[in-house]
Write an enzyme that holds these catalytic residues in place. Structure first.
Site, short mmCIF file in Angstrom:
data_model
loop_
_atom_site.label_atom_id
_atom_site.label_comp_id
_atom_site.label_asym_id
_atom_site.label_seq_id
_atom_site.Cartn_x
_atom_site.Cartn_y
_atom_site.Cartn_z
N CYS A 160 5.27 -5.30 -8.59
CA CYS A 160 6.16 -5.58 -7.46
C CYS A 160 6.80 -6.96 -7.58
O CYS A 160 7.68 -7.30 -6.79
CB CYS A 160 5.40 -5.46 -6.15
SG CYS A 160 4.25 -4.07 -6.15
N CYS A 198 2.41 -0.71 6.58
CA CYS A 198 2.78 -0.46 5.18
C CYS A 198 4.29 -0.51 4.98
O CYS A 198 5.05 -0.02 5.82
CB CYS A 198 2.29 0.92 4.74
SG CYS A 198 0.53 1.18 4.97
N ILE A 238 8.58 3.64 0.91
CA ILE A 238 9.01 3.99 -0.45
C ILE A 238 10.54 3.94 -0.43
O ILE A 238 11.18 4.73 0.26
CB ILE A 238 8.46 5.37 -0.84
CG1 ILE A 238 6.93 5.30 -0.95
CG2 ILE A 238 9.10 5.85 -2.14
CD1 ILE A 238 6.25 6.64 -1.10
N LYS A 292 8.47 -4.91 4.55
CA LYS A 292 8.04 -4.02 5.62
C LYS A 292 9.21 -3.23 6.22
O LYS A 292 9.10 -2.03 6.40
CB LYS A 292 7.35 -4.89 6.69
CG LYS A 292 6.81 -4.16 7.86
CD LYS A 292 5.64 -3.32 7.45
CE LYS A 292 5.51 -2.04 8.19
NZ LYS A 292 6.59 -1.19 8.44
N HIS A 314 10.95 -1.88 0.09
CA HIS A 314 10.32 -2.43 -1.11
C HIS A 314 10.63 -1.57 -2.33
O HIS A 314 9.77 -0.86 -2.83
CB HIS A 314 8.81 -2.55 -0.86
CG HIS A 314 8.04 -3.17 -1.97
ND1 HIS A 314 8.61 -4.02 -2.90
CD2 HIS A 314 6.72 -3.08 -2.30
CE1 HIS A 314 7.66 -4.41 -3.77
NE2 HIS A 314 6.52 -3.85 -3.42
#
Lengths: 397, 185
Positions: free
Chosen positions: A84, A208, A211, A335, A339
């Site tokens: 990441c 989380c 995607i 968030k 991401h």
């Protein structure tokens, strides 16, 4: 003697589920924007680095696919991977190409198209991002699971609560709602976060990052070239970097990320500003790696904005909104902005460049007084870390 | 509710994929192409007509003693004969003193829970299991061991609690591995 390096152009696609574009088209959105911003042609770019993790997407060699689609061929290129933090690794490589005198102008391009695969497949790929045999194969850890191990330990040691973690989600969705390029442009309430289902106990859905598909690009130039190209260069003052064990069981403490702490100290040393736990006072704005809410809490501490164990109190006190000690993740962060793994680090640098130049939407623009911004980009579960400091002032002058 | 009655994430996902593929097949029958509009955006998508399944072949030759002993019910790891460094997972080489002269030593089977989580949303290759708990336990030797914890509710566990390692057969794959069992209430 390394040369000074400045950012002379940035581009950033809309993040989200980008079923409307393929990999080349998605990259072009950022590349064309960055070229326009810098007033450059493709032929001016002497080297381009592509950060993309892939596996979940169809193109196995994204660097050349992007190069061909965007007219950057036949310039030299490479794809880099630091999970990441790949985007920051790309910026670092492009920076080194320019600082070393190897080239005068280089481009870092981040790209990820995660939604070419179904969610359980993506969960599988990211879960394998650790030590495959001794963690994933036998025990099926997932990316939220790895960070949940940190959340459990952090909350136990410092008395933080699931509500504290949700406060990071609430803040980042608040700013994501003000960023037209964010994956999620809706605010969430504390209640909504708290009542969301568990993904990896004690982390819930709203703890989380999603995607996401997206791309980003920055063009770097040597100091002399930058001065010819623009009146508003943003200088790269420092880049700290570190790594940690692949296997989490090789680590002693699950309340901070050692790699992030080391990378931050290194960057602060390079900039000559390392002192105490009020490091926020040197910066107008920060982008930190909030892949999960607990990661934002640890970021505050690893960046020395707060003492160990006190990061969650910054959230309780609202210190990381505009008007607080330091506004953090005004883009919405991982968030809410999303991401797209390989794009994230480049996207942070693009965002902070726009923040320093006061070019973002008014209701999420940080007041720029000190002229410095900081990006904290973590790969995997603290496996890789890069901390990048940007400045409106030319380093050392 | 018994385990058999519960629908696993794998069954749900496989069912969704089957329905999706049937839909694409019907599109292909009428259009001649595996294209379909994305459900949310309406943007046209192509459904890949080439696919692979991947399984890796991983060498364990350098640490085969670990598996030989596991079969015998023993939990062992490597210790460097030259510098005394203890490794878990076991490894063939000692990067500390750059020698490759390891001895196999038995490890404690009890330790203290360092941290834990429960995996609720599972990767595809684990999606046939019920939610499982994973923990990291510190042994008195000062090394940590990650494994499943035999428990059904993470809120009943606590950091620092005593755990005991058991060698078990993982079902349904039916291979020998190890897991942690709470050794106190």
């Amino acid at each position: 003697m390394a040369r000074d390096v400045a950012i002379v152009g940035v581009g950033h696609s809309r993040y989200g589920v980008r079923s409307d574009v393929n990999i080349g088209e998605l990259a072009w959105e950022s590349i064309s924007m960055a070229l326009d911003d810098a007033g450059l042609e493709q032929r001016d770019i002497e080297y381009f680095v592509v950060s993309s993790v892939g596996g979940w997407s169809s193109e196995y060699l994204p660097a050349v696919v992007i190069g061909e689609y965007s007219g950057l061929t036949p310039k030299g290129t490479a794809r880099v991977e630091a999970a990441c933090a790949s985007g920051s690794a790309a910026v670092k490589l492009a920076y080194d190409m320019v600082a070393s005198g190897s080239v005068d102008i280089a481009m870092a391009i981040g790209l990820e198209k995660m939604n070419e695969s179904p969610t359980p497949t993506v969960v599988e790929f990211i879960g394998r991002a650790g030590n495959y045999f001794w963690e994933f194969h036998n025990f099926g850890l997932t990316f939220p699971g790895y960070y949940a191990l940190y959340a459990t330990a952090y909350m136990d040691r410092y008395g933080a609560t699931e509500e504290d973690l949700c406060l990071a989600a609430v803040k980042n969705h608040y700013y994501g709602a003000r960023n037209p390029k964010a994956h999620f442009q809706k605010e969430v309430t504390l209640e909504k976060c708290m009542s969301s289902r568990y993904i990896a106990w004690p982390l819930k859905l709203y703890d989380c990052s999603p995607i996401t598909d997206g791309s980003s690009a920055v063009i770097l130039a040597s100091g002399e070239v930058a001065r010819e190209l623009t009146d508003t260069p943003v200088w790269i003052e420092a880049i700290g970097h570190a790594s940690d064990t692949a296997n989490l069981s090789k680590r002693d403490d699950f309340t901070y990320l050692r790699a992030a702490r080391l990378a931050a100290e290194q960057a602060y040393m390079q900039a000559g500003i390392l002192d105490g736990y009020e490091m926020y006072k040197y910066f107008d704005v920060a982008e930190v790696h909030d892949c999960f809410t607990i990661a934002e809490v640890m970021a505050y501490e690893d960046l020395r904005f707060a003492k160990p164990g006190e990061g969650h109190k910054m959230l309780r006190d609202g210190e990381t909104y505009i008007g607080g000690k330091i506004p953090v993740n005004l883009s919405g962060g991982l968030k809410a902005k999303g991401h797209p793994i390989g794009a994230t680090g480049v996207g942070m640098v693009a965002e902070l460049t726009n923040q320093l130049l006061q070019r973002v939407e008014k209701d999420r623009q940080a007041p720029i007084e000190k002229g410095r911004a900081i990006a904290h980009n973590v790969g995997g579960t603290g496996h890789y870390a890069y901390v990048t400091i940007l400045s409106l002032d030319r380093p050392g002058r | 509710m018994s385990r058999e009655e519960k629908v696993s994430q794998r069954e749900l996902f496989d069912k969704q994929m089957k329905e999706f593929e049937e839909f694409v097949e019907s599109m292909k029958d009428s259009l001649g192409l595996p294209t379909f509009p994305d459900m949310k955006s309406g943007a046209l998508q192509w459904y890949d007509q080439r696919w692979i399944t991947t399984r890796f072949v991983i060498s364990v030759e350098g640490i085969k003693e670990f598996f030989d002993k596991l079969i015998d019910g023993k939990f062992v790891t490597t210790k460097c004969r030259s510098c005394g460094e203890l490794y878990f997972p076991p490894q063939k080489d000692c990067p500390k003193c750059r020698k490759s002269d390891m001895e196999w030593v038995e490890l404690s089977r009890e330790g203290e829970l360092l941290t834990y989580t429960q995996i609720n949303v599972k990767p595809y290759s684990f999606s046939h299991y019920d939610d499982y708990i994973v923990g990291i336990v510190r042994l008195p030797e000062g090394i940590n061991v990650t494994a499943w914890i035999r428990a059904d509710d993470p809120s009943k566990l606590r950091i620092g609690m005593k755990m005991r390692l058991e060698i078990v057969r993982r079902k349904p794959e039916n291979y020998i591995t190890y897991e942690w069992v709470p050794a106190e209430e």
